[in-house]
Design an enzyme around this catalytic site. Structure first.
Site: not given
Ligand code: FAD
Length: 451
Positions: A10, A41-42, A304
């Site tokens: 996200h 994952s959402c 987001r």
């Molecule tokens: P993440 O989703 O943790 O992704 C980080 C990405 O960075 C990963 O793909 C990883 O591989 C990549 N990465 C990390 N380090 C490196 C590196 N050094 N080099 C290259 N790539 C790297 N939130 C909601 O608001 N509503 C919902 O309904 C909801 N449902 C969910 C259901 C589940 C089962 C889960 C697990 C989570 C849910 N969430 C929901 C929470 C939401 O998914 C997370 O808050 C959101 O994904 C966070 O996004 P992010 O970009 O911080 O990181």
């Protein structure tokens, strides 16, 4: 300008989208260490239950689509080191083994988090799973139809644990949810709500084992067979660990300032301790409107918002991250619930004095039959007893009335009070609701309780 964005979920996706919208001439390099771009994952529960058939559809972006917009997309390529002094990152290409350095003008870290691995004996046994990301989604899907899996133990009763439990109960498995807290979903809802939901889950074959800590996993031939807590033992052919997350920030230790939990410290403009490096998403804290303090609220909505703001600020804008109220919603079998802000049950831990009122009513006038969509609604409003400021709310019903919580979220962010909410103009039509919206009624009850 050359911008490197690390992470494709996200936070990373929204950053790239924001840059493309306002500054399409930017050279964007977008890195994802996994082999799939932008898995969400959402959407995992919808895939596991078969509503969405193709796991690859649970995504907002494809490499081809993003490349067509001029973005340099790199999957299976991990950023392993950052050199802020030289403004370079070190990249390992996991597909080829090649390594290289890339320079940047601005770097956005959207590295997110991974499931917390409980450090207890047996945690590395086979069939101890997590629920985050595409790889786990595919593995979990296989287990939903595996006839050898009869007993499933879920650790953690936050929304991820509850989603896992429901998926496997619907797949015909016997499910136990273990949590060290005394009630399921206790960080999201107070007891008036969780009592009903716990009973509903029990009716669907989900057993709650709350108020107990995990001591060990036991196994046979390398596979998990049992979960042991400080109060009992539970047979387990599959364990799904949903007991929190850990920030993906090991490689950033000497790069930017981290807090004691490994979360990246950011200012109001999402800048890290290095002004050319920004951070967004689950690896950061967000400002929490009811308290004014920063909290960990790991939600896609926050990632987001931050991504959009980072995309502006790297070009010199000075947009601050608005304080959020931590709103979330979920369905548990026939019930839909949502909550935002502070609950009676979380108030003390947050150091906040609060008072609450509970209203239970039918969603529509009593003459509207249940089979026409009418249903009982539980609504709890939490406010500051000193001045009536709205601090939080929870709602639950078999009818989907969750959107009310978005109104309360706005009220929290706008510092409104129960005096403002008591007579706010909300529509009425018996096909939808009642002459007094349940939020009006709760606020009026709150005012009475403050007299
Ligand atoms: P993440 O989703 O943790 O992704 C980080 C990405 O960075 C990963 O793909 C990883 O591989 C990549 N990465 C990390 N380090 C490196 C590196 N050094 N080099 C290259 N790539 C790297 N939130 C909601 O608001 N509503 C919902 O309904 C909801 N449902 C969910 C259901 C589940 C089962 C889960 C697990 C989570 C849910 N969430 C929901 C929470 C939401 O998914 C997370 O808050 C959101 O994904 C966070 O996004 P992010 O970009 O911080 O990181």
């Amino acid at each position: 300008m050359k911008v490197i964005v690390v992470g494709s979920s996200h936070g990373g996706y929204e950053t790239v989208r924001g840059i493309l919208a306002a500054h399409p001439e930017t050279e964007i390099q977008w890195y994802e260490k996994g082999d799939f771009l932008s898995f969400l994952s959402c959407g995992m529960q919808l895939y596991l239950e078969g509503t969405v058939k193709d796991v690859n559809a649970v995504s907002y972006a494809t490499p081809a689509g993003m490349r067509a917009q001029g973005v340099h997309v790199y999957t299976e390529q991990e950023i392993t080191t950052v050199h802020p002094d030289r403004q370079t990152v070190h990249v390992i290409n996991h597909a080829t083994g090649e390594e290289r350095d890339e320079g940047y003008d601005k770097l956005v870290l959207a590295v997110g988090a991974v499931p917390f691995d409980l450090p207890v004996p047996g945690h590395d046994l086979e069939n101890v799973y997590a629920m985050r990301g595409r790889d786990w989604a595919i593995k979990l899907k296989a287990k939903t139809v595996d006839p050898n899996i009869k007993n499933v133990v879920v650790i953690g009763s936050g929304y991820i644990g509850i989603e896992a439990a429901e998926v496997f109960a619907k797949a015909g498995k016997h499910v136990t949810i273990v949590d060290m807290l005394p009630r399921l979903l206790s960080l999201y809802l107070d007891a008036e709500f969780t009592d009903t939901l716990t009973q509903t889950m029990a009716d669907h074959g989900i057993q709650a084992a709350t108020g107990q800590g995990v001591k060990a996993f036991e196994g046979k031939n390398g596979k998990v067979t049992k979960l042991i807590t400080d109060q009992g033992e539970y047979p387990a052919d599959l364990v799904i660990s949903a007991a929190g997350i850990r920030a993906n920030t090991g490689f950033l230790k000497d790069v930017v300032a981290l807090d004691d939990h490994g979360l990246i410290k950011i200012n109001d403009y999402l800048q890290t301790s290095d002004p050319n490096i920004y951070a967004v998403g689950d690896a950061t804290l967000v400002p929490f409107a009811p308290t004014g303090q920063s909290n960990r609220i790991a939600l896609a909505t926050n990632a987001r918002r931050q991504g959009r703001i980072a995309a502006k600020n790297i070009f010199g804008d000075q947009v601050t991250m608005p304080a959020v109220s931590g709103s979330s919603a979920l369905s548990v079998f026939d019930y839909h619930f949502a909550s935002t802000g502070i609950k009676a049950g979380t108030s003390e831990k947050l150091g906040v004095k609060s008072q609450s009122v509970l209203v239970t009513e039918t969603a529509q006038p009593a003459f509207v039959p249940n089979d026409a969509g009418n249903a009982k609604v539980w609504f709890k409003l939490t406010f500051d007893p000193a001045d009536g400021r709205i601090l939080g709310a929870q709602i639950m019903s078999k009818k989907d009335v969750t959107a009310n919580i978005n109104t309360i979220s706005l009220a929290i962010q706008a510092n409104l009070t129960v005096y403002d909410l008591a007579y706010t103009d909300f529509f009425f039509q018996p096909g939808f609701d009642r002459p007094w919206n349940i939020m009006n009624i709760a606020a009026q009850k709150a005012i009475d309780s403050l007299k």
